[in-house]
Scaffold this motif. Structure first.
Motif, PDB file in Angstrom:
ATOM      1  N   GLU A  84       1.234  -1.059   0.122  1.00 59.97           N
ATOM      2  CA  GLU A  84       0.205  -0.484  -0.113  1.00 59.97           C
ATOM      3  C   GLU A  84       0.542   1.038   0.131  1.00 59.97           C
ATOM      4  OE1 GLU A  84      -3.376   0.604   2.579  1.00 59.97           O
ATOM      5  OE2 GLU A  84      -3.131  -2.027   3.032  1.00 59.97           O
ATOM      6  N   ALA A  85       0.651   2.432  -0.859  1.00 54.74           N
ATOM      7  CA  ALA A  85       0.811   3.339  -0.492  1.00 54.74           C
ATOM      8  C   ALA A  85       1.492   4.552   0.080  1.00 54.74           C
ATOM      9  CB  ALA A  85       0.337   4.548  -2.148  1.00 54.74           C
ATOM     10  N   ASP A  86       0.144   4.209   0.777  1.00 59.31           N
ATOM     11  CA  ASP A  86       0.522   5.147   2.369  1.00 59.31           C
ATOM     12  C   ASP A  86       1.031   4.120   3.616  1.00 59.31           C
ATOM     13  OD1 ASP A  86      -1.867   3.709   2.568  1.00 59.31           O
ATOM     14  OD2 ASP A  86      -3.209   5.446   2.932  1.00 59.31           O
ATOM     15  N   ALA A  87       1.460   3.083   3.863  1.00 55.63           N
ATOM     16  CA  ALA A  87       2.281   1.841   4.539  1.00 55.63           C
ATOM     17  C   ALA A  87       3.201   2.579   4.830  1.00 55.63           C
ATOM     18  CB  ALA A  87       1.619   0.489   4.033  1.00 55.63           C
ATOM     19  N   PRO A  88       3.024   2.356   5.852  1.00 52.80           N
ATOM     20  CA  PRO A  88       4.407   3.408   6.823  1.00 52.80           C
ATOM     21  C   PRO A  88       5.366   1.970   7.512  1.00 52.80           C
ATOM     22  CG  PRO A  88       2.452   1.893   8.651  1.00 52.80           C
ATOM     23  CD  PRO A  88       1.734   2.348   7.699  1.00 52.80           C
ATOM     24  N   TRP A  89       6.099   1.903   6.286  1.00 51.69           N
ATOM     25  CA  TRP A  89       7.335   1.022   6.337  1.00 51.69           C
ATOM     26  C   TRP A  89       8.524   1.992   6.841  1.00 51.69           C
ATOM     27  CZ3 TRP A  89       8.006  -4.402   4.321  1.00 51.69           C
ATOM     28  CH2 TRP A  89       6.588  -4.604   3.629  1.00 51.69           C
ATOM     29  N   HIS A 414       1.725  -9.592   5.084  1.00 50.08           N
ATOM     30  CA  HIS A 414       0.228  -9.074   4.164  1.00 50.08           C
ATOM     31  C   HIS A 414       0.389  -7.837   4.792  1.00 50.08           C
ATOM     32  CE1 HIS A 414      -1.420 -12.696   1.934  1.00 50.08           C
ATOM     33  NE2 HIS A 414      -0.384 -12.798   2.502  1.00 50.08           N
ATOM     34  N   SER A 415       1.238  -7.218   5.754  1.00 54.84           N
ATOM     35  CA  SER A 415       1.030  -5.786   6.144  1.00 54.84           C
ATOM     36  C   SER A 415       1.834  -4.905   5.969  1.00 54.84           C
ATOM     37  CB  SER A 415       0.189  -5.833   7.780  1.00 54.84           C
ATOM     38  OG  SER A 415       0.765  -4.191   7.881  1.00 54.84           O
ATOM     39  N   TYR A 416       2.516  -4.413   7.294  1.00 52.24           N
ATOM     40  CA  TYR A 416       3.899  -3.299   6.471  1.00 52.24           C
ATOM     41  C   TYR A 416       4.978  -3.565   7.569  1.00 52.24           C
ATOM     42  CZ  TYR A 416       1.787  -1.009  10.506  1.00 52.24           C
ATOM     43  OH  TYR A 416       2.061  -0.108  11.736  1.00 52.24           O
TER      44      TYR A 416
END
Length: 441
Positions: A84-89, A414-416
């Motif tokens: 996701e573009a806005d996921a806080p990796w 499946h998350s960041y």
């Protein structure tokens, strides 16, 4: 000295092999690049094993053993889910950077870590001139994340060759710490079955129109009511046999207050069921079929009443339930003829593989050897894997990724911030190697 598997995993994670349900949206060149990199990183595997291309980019390798009577299948998949573009990796998702003793990036846990673990174990054994006691097959799917056809076609290929595997090992469980409240030891959870994955779409249609003149119970309101009804009416909860065995094995390692409950799980199923349901979403999911509303769509503009409102619902069907029974529950609960229920995909729960069996004992012994502080135990896997298709040709299908994972790591799948510890990767390579060496003649 850094184990050579680390650089190999980094090289593969940096290739963004994102799959998509629409084949036209899949970047085939990226998958071509991954296959080329895989061949470069594992030259002996590609030179000495017999490869077969499956589907667009799936791979099936045969490693001839001293016997073909009881072949073994080791599985992994090449594709990953989108970022996701806005996921806080914390670190770039396809950078494969090393921080805090771990490799960070999409696919490190799901499932390129297992891919590298298997391939590095095989490459090492080939370098030593090792020949397995039985044929070993490597099945690497290219569209697992979208329930694609690669695994099905691999099964077709094996059937055509008359291969009936003795055991299949795919991703799934892990050496899980912080898995159960009150249990201090890591649990090496091996999936002996998995929930069935079924997806439906709830659809309501109406006249639509201008937002200044809304009618009562328009498509979006009717859809919202249907979703609320479904959310408030969960399926009945119960504790299946694999979960009872899981708790029995955990009991000696639990806090004193929990030991009687876990040790007597078979007799105390109602009490245990209520306790799991009350303990939160993850424990509750171990007891019943679950419904998750995952997609929503309605009007294309803020001042337009939707003429069609839709919701996607992902259903994980518990062992003991059926697709037909679940769909009947959905329709009965929603109780509205104007809400159409369309089935997008449907899969029954997988058959339960045996625990009192030489194949499971092989996995147990290898877990204890490589992870001596760990309690091996069966469990019901809540996610879906490619291995569910292999149950058609093998009664012993197990789901286990041999990596130590914290709760935070499991939540990153499946998350960041997905990441795999370097030491965990090295242990995973050793686990696959010892498993192959332990295959009985």
């Amino acid at each position: 000295m850094t184990h050579r598997a680390v650089g190999k995993l980094q090289a593969l994670v940096r290739i963004p092999t994102v799959s998509d349900r629409d084949p036209a949206l899949v970047d085939a060149a990226v998958f071509d690049e991954l296959l080329a990199e895989l061949a470069a990183q594992f030259p002996l595997l590609h030179e000495r094993l017999e490869p077969t291309r499956v589907d667009t980019h799936g791979l099936l390798f045969r490693w001839p053993g001293r016997s073909d009577a009881r072949p073994v299948v080791l599985m992994a998949h090449l594709d990953v889910v989108p970022v996701e573009a806005d996921a806080p990796w914390q670190h770039p998702p396809f950078g494969a950077e090393i921080h805090d003793g771990a490799i960070w990036g999409r696919g490190t846990l799901d499932d390129k870590g297992a891919l590298v673990g298997i391939c590095e174990a095989v490459e090492t054994l080939l370098e030593r001139g090792f020949v397995p006691a039985q044929d070993v097959w490597l099945s690497f799917g290219c569209n697992e994340e979208v329930s694609g056809t690669a695994a099905r076609l691999a099964v077709v290929e094996l059937e055509a060759r008359g291969v009936r595997p003795w055991v299949v090992v795919d991703e799934g469980g892990a050496v899980a710490s912080e898995a159960f409240p009150g249990v201090g030891a890591p649990i090496g959870v091996v999936g002996v079955t998995e929930k069935g994955v079924t997806s439906i779409e709830l659809r309501v249609e109406g006249r639509g129109g201008h937002a200044s003149t809304p009618a009562r119970m328009g498509p979006t309101a009717r859809l919202a009511r249907a979703i609320t009804r479904l959310d408030r009416a969960p399926m009945p909860a119960s504790v299946p046999e694999p979960t009872v065995e899981l708790f029995r094995r955990m009991a000696p390692h639990a806090m004193l207050a929990l030991r009687p409950l876990l040790a007597n799980a078979a007799r105390l199923r109602p009490v245990l069921t209520r306790a799991l349901v009350a303990a939160g979403p993850e424990p509750a999911a171990m007891t019943r079929t679950t419904f998750a509303v995952t997609t929503l769509s309605g009007s294309p503009a803020l001042n337009v009443i939707a003429s069609t409102a839709k919701a996607g619902v992902n259903i994980r069907i518990m062992v003991g339930d059926t697709v037909a029974g679940v769909l009947e529950h959905v329709r009965r609960t929603i109780d509205d003829d104007q809400v159409r229920v369309d089935v997008v995909e449907q899969n029954e729960p997988s058959p339960v593989s045996p625990v009192d069996d030489d194949a499971f004992r092989l996995l147990e012994a290898t877990i204890v050897e490589v992870f001596p502080d760990t309690v091996p135990a069966p469990y019901v896997m809540m996610a879906a894997t490619d291995s569910r298709f292999f149950t058609a040709i093998c009664p012993r299908v197990y789901r286990f990724a041999p990596f130590r994972m914290t709760k935070a790591q499991r939540e990153s799948i499946h998350s960041y911030d997905e990441h795999l510890g370097i030491d965990a990767l090295v242990d995973g390579v050793r686990w696959y190697q010892r498993l192959i060496e332990r295959i009985p003649g």
